[in-house]
Enzyme design. Sequence first.
Site, PDB file in Angstrom:
ATOM      1  N   PRO A 167     -10.295 -57.414  44.290  1.00  0.00           N
ATOM      2  CA  PRO A 167      -9.607 -58.502  43.607  1.00  0.00           C
ATOM      3  C   PRO A 167     -10.148 -59.900  43.892  1.00  0.00           C
ATOM      4  CG  PRO A 167      -8.276 -57.690  45.429  1.00  0.00           C
ATOM      5  CD  PRO A 167      -9.514 -56.831  45.389  1.00  0.00           C
ATOM      6  N   ASP A 204     -18.874 -59.064  35.756  1.00  0.00           N
ATOM      7  CA  ASP A 204     -17.776 -59.802  35.139  1.00  0.00           C
ATOM      8  C   ASP A 204     -17.771 -61.238  35.634  1.00  0.00           C
ATOM      9  OD1 ASP A 204     -16.948 -57.524  33.948  1.00  0.00           O
ATOM     10  OD2 ASP A 204     -15.136 -57.244  35.143  1.00  0.00           O
ATOM     11  N   LYS A 211     -15.316 -62.110  29.560  1.00  0.00           N
ATOM     12  CA  LYS A 211     -14.582 -63.147  28.840  1.00  0.00           C
ATOM     13  C   LYS A 211     -14.956 -64.580  29.139  1.00  0.00           C
ATOM     14  CE  LYS A 211     -10.366 -61.248  27.137  1.00  0.00           C
ATOM     15  NZ  LYS A 211      -9.636 -60.321  27.972  1.00  0.00           N
ATOM     16  N   GLY A 258     -14.268 -56.553  38.433  1.00  0.00           N
ATOM     17  CA  GLY A 258     -13.183 -56.958  39.326  1.00  0.00           C
ATOM     18  C   GLY A 258     -12.267 -55.771  39.580  1.00  0.00           C
ATOM     19  N   GLY A 259     -11.657 -55.737  40.759  1.00  0.00           N
ATOM     20  CA  GLY A 259     -10.682 -54.686  41.054  1.00  0.00           C
ATOM     21  C   GLY A 259     -11.313 -53.314  41.068  1.00  0.00           C
ATOM     22  N   ASP A 260     -10.688 -52.399  40.357  1.00  0.00           N
ATOM     23  CA  ASP A 260     -11.192 -51.029  40.251  1.00  0.00           C
ATOM     24  C   ASP A 260     -11.703 -50.807  38.823  1.00  0.00           C
ATOM     25  OD1 ASP A 260     -11.026 -48.061  41.423  1.00  0.00           O
ATOM     26  OD2 ASP A 260     -10.433 -48.032  39.317  1.00  0.00           O
ATOM     27  N   MET A 315      -2.579 -58.873  33.160  1.00  0.00           N
ATOM     28  CA  MET A 315      -2.849 -59.564  31.884  1.00  0.00           C
ATOM     29  C   MET A 315      -1.560 -59.946  31.168  1.00  0.00           C
ATOM     30  SD  MET A 315      -5.932 -57.046  30.608  1.00  0.00           S
ATOM     31  CE  MET A 315      -5.139 -55.561  31.176  1.00  0.00           C
ATOM     32  N   ALA A 321      -4.897 -63.668  43.575  1.00  0.00           N
ATOM     33  CA  ALA A 321      -4.561 -62.863  44.750  1.00  0.00           C
ATOM     34  C   ALA A 321      -5.792 -62.584  45.598  1.00  0.00           C
ATOM     35  CB  ALA A 321      -3.948 -61.541  44.305  1.00  0.00           C
TER      36      ALA A 321
HETATM   37  N1  SAH Z   1     -10.024 -53.765  36.874  1.00  0.00           N
HETATM   38  C1  SAH Z   1      -9.190 -54.868  37.343  1.00  0.00           C
HETATM   39  C2  SAH Z   1      -8.229 -55.380  36.285  1.00  0.00           C
HETATM   40  C3  SAH Z   1      -8.918 -56.019  35.108  1.00  0.00           C
HETATM   41  S1  SAH Z   1      -7.773 -56.662  33.943  1.00  0.00           S
HETATM   42  C4  SAH Z   1      -8.417 -54.396  38.584  1.00  0.00           C
HETATM   43  O1  SAH Z   1      -8.418 -53.206  38.895  1.00  0.00           O
HETATM   44  O2  SAH Z   1      -7.822 -55.236  39.255  1.00  0.00           O
HETATM   45  C5  SAH Z   1      -7.686 -58.364  34.431  1.00  0.00           C
HETATM   46  C6  SAH Z   1      -6.324 -58.653  35.043  1.00  0.00           C
HETATM   47  O3  SAH Z   1      -6.305 -58.235  36.389  1.00  0.00           O
HETATM   48  C7  SAH Z   1      -5.945 -60.105  35.078  1.00  0.00           C
HETATM   49  O4  SAH Z   1      -5.407 -60.526  33.852  1.00  0.00           O
HETATM   50  C8  SAH Z   1      -4.914 -60.125  36.178  1.00  0.00           C
HETATM   51  O5  SAH Z   1      -3.686 -59.660  35.700  1.00  0.00           O
HETATM   52  C9  SAH Z   1      -5.450 -59.077  37.123  1.00  0.00           C
HETATM   53  N2  SAH Z   1      -6.248 -59.674  38.221  1.00  0.00           N
HETATM   54  C10 SAH Z   1      -7.540 -59.479  38.497  1.00  0.00           C
HETATM   55  N3  SAH Z   1      -7.898 -60.141  39.615  1.00  0.00           N
HETATM   56  C11 SAH Z   1      -6.794 -60.770  40.062  1.00  0.00           C
HETATM   57  C12 SAH Z   1      -6.495 -61.610  41.179  1.00  0.00           C
HETATM   58  N4  SAH Z   1      -7.421 -61.934  42.075  1.00  0.00           N
HETATM   59  N5  SAH Z   1      -5.234 -62.055  41.312  1.00  0.00           N
HETATM   60  C13 SAH Z   1      -4.268 -61.721  40.441  1.00  0.00           C
HETATM   61  N6  SAH Z   1      -4.489 -60.952  39.360  1.00  0.00           N
HETATM   62  C14 SAH Z   1      -5.734 -60.479  39.177  1.00  0.00           C
END
Ligand code: SAH
Length: 264
Positions: A11, A34, A56, A87-89, A171, A200
């Site tokens: 994140p 990304d 985006k 980002g994230g997973d 989102m 976060a």
């Molecule tokens: N694959 C990502 C999500 C992508 S969709 C995952 O697993 O986290 C993008 C959304 O993820 C954003 O609109 C927000 O809701 C959330 N997001 C991603 N990074 C974030 C962060 N650092 N803090 C809070 N929300 C986050």
Amino acid sequence: MGVVYLVGGGPGDPGLLTLRAARALRRADVIVHDALVSPRILDLAPASAERIPVGKRCGGRCTPQDEINRILIDSARRVAVVVRLKGGDPFVFGRGGEEALALSEAGVRFRVVPGITAAVGAAAYAGVPLTHRDYASAVTFIAGHEATGRAESRVAWNTLAAADGTIVIYMGVGRLREIVARLIAAGRSPTTPAALIQWATCPEQRTVTATLASLADEVERAGLGAPAVIVVGRVVGIREKLIAQGRRARREDRSLRIRAPALP
Ligand code: SAH
């Protein structure tokens, strides 16, 4: 023919990157990344690696998914190691599934490296356990942009609202009021604790807590926006206690690092 690693970058906090993700980055010839991925994570790749930003927020335009798929396939035909850094997973609202399918149809080898998804990172750094034996035995991740705009949302709002589990909405900032109204209309109590956590795990992390009914006003007052996750459920009520304990613990032991941003 090269291999494509679909890598979850977590994140934001580079400390949340997996060892496997770091290894893939160090071996990368091409990185397709990304916009939200931290520069400190990108810096793990060799300076010689080609960096292709997509997504985006890049130059104000959104790279169409077909074009991203094509870049991945073409890159795998040119070099040995392609890292698709997300980002994230990659498999949680990350379109990793679409990319994996496109690669597999093109006969390109790929590996998926999971990452810490925003809900999990945000919950940990904001002091909100997503489940707790006394308060929530289920947790659901929702794509908030599914909330409205369609006659038939793919989200089962009624079922979700009726079950007492934790809900994490990705989102959803732009539709916060509609989401809240929908949950309340579907039966969630307006007094349910709720939080919005912006950026976060990053140094800029900010959290607003409120009740479900007052969350949108509080978020507006505090001036918070995307990227953020919204957490709804009784577990949010645990945050205050954890923060108080975190502060105490930090005073006693400097090595404890519970991030406890001040409430507005
Ligand atoms: N694959 C990502 C999500 C992508 S969709 C995952 O697993 O986290 C993008 C959304 O993820 C954003 O609109 C927000 O809701 C959330 N997001 C991603 N990074 C974030 C962060 N650092 N803090 C809070 N929300 C986050």
